[in-house]
Design a protein around this motif. Sequence first.
Motif, PDB file in Angstrom:
ATOM      1  N   PRO A  85       1.131   6.842 -15.578  1.00 24.41           N
ATOM      2  CA  PRO A  85      -0.086   7.819 -15.569  1.00 24.41           C
ATOM      3  C   PRO A  85      -1.270   7.301 -16.055  1.00 24.41           C
ATOM      4  O   PRO A  85      -2.214   7.987 -15.617  1.00 24.41           O
ATOM      5  N   ALA A  86      -1.409   5.998 -16.146  1.00 24.09           N
ATOM      6  CA  ALA A  86      -2.527   5.346 -16.439  1.00 24.09           C
ATOM      7  C   ALA A  86      -3.151   5.029 -15.093  1.00 24.09           C
ATOM      8  O   ALA A  86      -4.292   4.407 -15.059  1.00 24.09           O
ATOM      9  N   GLY A  87      -2.505   5.211 -13.881  1.00 24.63           N
ATOM     10  CA  GLY A  87      -3.309   5.122 -12.675  1.00 24.63           C
ATOM     11  C   GLY A  87      -2.723   3.977 -11.777  1.00 24.63           C
ATOM     12  O   GLY A  87      -3.227   3.901 -10.475  1.00 24.63           O
ATOM     13  N   MET A  88      -1.491   3.655 -12.087  1.00 23.88           N
ATOM     14  CA  MET A  88      -0.825   2.880 -10.956  1.00 23.88           C
ATOM     15  C   MET A  88      -0.029   3.761 -10.187  1.00 23.88           C
ATOM     16  O   MET A  88       0.509   4.691 -10.428  1.00 23.88           O
ATOM     17  N   PRO A  89      -0.447   3.560  -8.692  1.00 23.27           N
ATOM     18  CA  PRO A  89       0.329   4.554  -7.936  1.00 23.27           C
ATOM     19  C   PRO A  89       1.682   4.339  -7.836  1.00 23.27           C
ATOM     20  O   PRO A  89       2.336   3.118  -7.898  1.00 23.27           O
ATOM     21  N   ASN A  90       2.411   5.564  -7.493  1.00 22.85           N
ATOM     22  CA  ASN A  90       3.935   5.393  -7.229  1.00 22.85           C
ATOM     23  C   ASN A  90       3.882   5.112  -5.723  1.00 22.85           C
ATOM     24  O   ASN A  90       4.741   5.705  -5.083  1.00 22.85           O
ATOM     25  N   TRP A  91       4.059   3.941  -5.773  1.00 25.88           N
ATOM     26  CA  TRP A  91       4.212   3.341  -4.158  1.00 25.88           C
ATOM     27  C   TRP A  91       5.558   3.551  -3.760  1.00 25.88           C
ATOM     28  O   TRP A  91       5.623   3.832  -2.435  1.00 25.88           O
ATOM     29  N   GLY A  92       6.606   3.450  -4.553  1.00 23.50           N
ATOM     30  CA  GLY A  92       8.022   3.785  -4.032  1.00 23.50           C
ATOM     31  C   GLY A  92       8.230   5.043  -3.855  1.00 23.50           C
ATOM     32  O   GLY A  92       8.451   5.589  -2.614  1.00 23.50           O
ATOM     33  N   THR A  93       8.108   5.907  -5.032  1.00 27.52           N
ATOM     34  CA  THR A  93       8.595   7.435  -4.484  1.00 27.52           C
ATOM     35  C   THR A  93       7.518   8.130  -3.680  1.00 27.52           C
ATOM     36  O   THR A  93       7.921   9.137  -3.221  1.00 27.52           O
ATOM     37  N   SER A  94       6.269   7.631  -3.410  1.00 26.32           N
ATOM     38  CA  SER A  94       5.357   8.357  -2.555  1.00 26.32           C
ATOM     39  C   SER A  94       5.770   8.064  -1.218  1.00 26.32           C
ATOM     40  O   SER A  94       5.201   8.688  -0.141  1.00 26.32           O
ATOM     41  N   GLY A  95       6.578   7.034  -0.816  1.00 20.71           N
ATOM     42  CA  GLY A  95       7.010   6.592   0.311  1.00 20.71           C
ATOM     43  C   GLY A  95       5.999   5.735   0.947  1.00 20.71           C
ATOM     44  O   GLY A  95       6.221   5.281   2.325  1.00 20.71           O
TER      45      GLY A  95
END
Length: 548
Positions: A85-95
Amino acid sequence: DTPAAAYEPSMTTLAEIQVELPGRKPGDPVMTADEFNTAKKIYFQRCAGCHGVLRKGATGKPLTPDITRELGYDHLNAFITYGSPAGMPNWGTSGELSEEQVDLMARYVLLEPPAPPEFGMPEMKDSWKVIVAPEDRPTQKMNDIDITNLMSVTLRDSGQVALIDGATYEIHAVIDTGYAVHISRLSASGRYLFVIGRDAKVNMIDLWMEKPDTVAEIKVGSEARSIETSKFEGWEDKYAIAGSYWPPQYVIMDGETLEPLKIVSTRGNVYDEQTYHPEPRVASIVASHYNPEFIVNVKETGKILLVDYTDLKNLKTVEIEAERFLHDGGFDSTHRYFLVAANARGKVAIVDTKEDKLVGIVETDGQTPHPGRGANFNHPVFGPVWATSHLGDETVALIGTDPEGHADNAWKLVDTFYALGGGSLFIKTYPGSNHLYVDAPLNPEADISGSVAVFNIDSMTADADPEFKVLPIVEWSGITDGQPRVVQPEFNKEGTEVWFSVWNAKDKESAIVVVDDKTLELKQVIKDPRLITPTGKFNVTNTQKDIY
Ligand code: DHE
């Protein structure tokens, strides 16, 4: 003994310093050369912006091997997959990254970071091309486009910008540029559009041509984010400046041809600790309206440089000690004061560009302020304020900007309130608009990253948190495939409509959604197969005149 010899024994020479041997070290993950090169590419494209080329950290945490090895492979893999939640994108789950790519990156950051080569005058000159010489350009506008209301829209992953008509929504041109153009800026006259790719390629586009196109181009490094032009009276269209992340430097170029004239390295000492930093990257750059100066924000050393461009041979620079991790920012409504987020420090530094000095540093009470250029409006209680949202939480912070009329509030945090959620990047309003728009594209929840919060400015008070309306922009776009993010509100020239990018994956449909600022109703959905991954949008007049 001579005095020099007496000092010898206590001096540590470079030759004596113990350095670790390069090459494989115990515990290094196994990686083939191909894997390493693929990971390196992904790192520079996706990660270096926040974590730094040398991985010393800024917007993102430091990722040097001493730290990553402590965290371990499993932790890294999960973090890259799910984000935070601090800003690291969800690279895996976002595809955006596949499972194999996440695995690769988790292994890659366990290794020492490779340092890319330098990029100086010979490399810049090699890459520099004048495609249409100034004398061969039109002497008047050759098209019937209202260029003052064009939107320059970044098509991130296709390495292009689209020039879209702000009134008719027609795409007048799609122009090849560098990869993932970060921002567009206008020359003071409004004729030339400058864009800079993440790969540090600059395109100078002539809007007077029958079909607007590139007239000059150059590469200024291997990684960059900012470009600007000289705006002070008497210096209009004379110079352009580009700041780069790698190598850490800025270059001043001829405003008609992009010929590189002067390169200045920003390597040096951190403003407070006075320790050397090898990678102080150039973040935002704006042009002063009060002096013939560029305002150059150096991230890691926390310095704001006011670079006087009247005499490049005898370059005068005012160096302001501000705060570390300077990132993005914009002017107050009078254009006299420049406010810039020191994002990883949770602060905003404010410079008086008339007197060339720091007037304040304000803590925003939120995590990682990220204003874009910010939003200026007249608060019913606090008077003129400048607003920022935050990458790391759902708060919006208001800073008083009127030292004359509201001296008690000037350069103070006057209010904070809640918007949709963390992961906000940009906030926007327009002079005379009653609405303040706040996006949240990096929020891991699709509902939140696909919507925008709108606040009613007139009904803001000093006591209660203002309520907001939620505009379901992705739903309005009609796109159901993928997890598109709604990013960066931008007004048209009249300030009657606000445009949002619906930013989907490269192989999926994206769109631009136009909302009526008065009624908050959907006005138009712009769709076109050429609109691949739209992100930033820059209205010519608003950008030329710093209206936000
Ligand atoms: Fe940006 C502005 C750097 C990620 C879209 N971004 C800026 C500026 C900087 C910057 C220094 C200010 C330029 C100026 O005003 O001169 N951005 C960075 C990063 O280092 C970071 C965090 C990570 C990275 O890897 O690049 C980053 N930025 C992004 C994105 O992921 C966005 C959404 C899409 C993209 O292009 O990658 C993105 N940044 C933008 C936009 C602006 C911007 C649209 C201009 C906003 C404005 O309204 O002025």
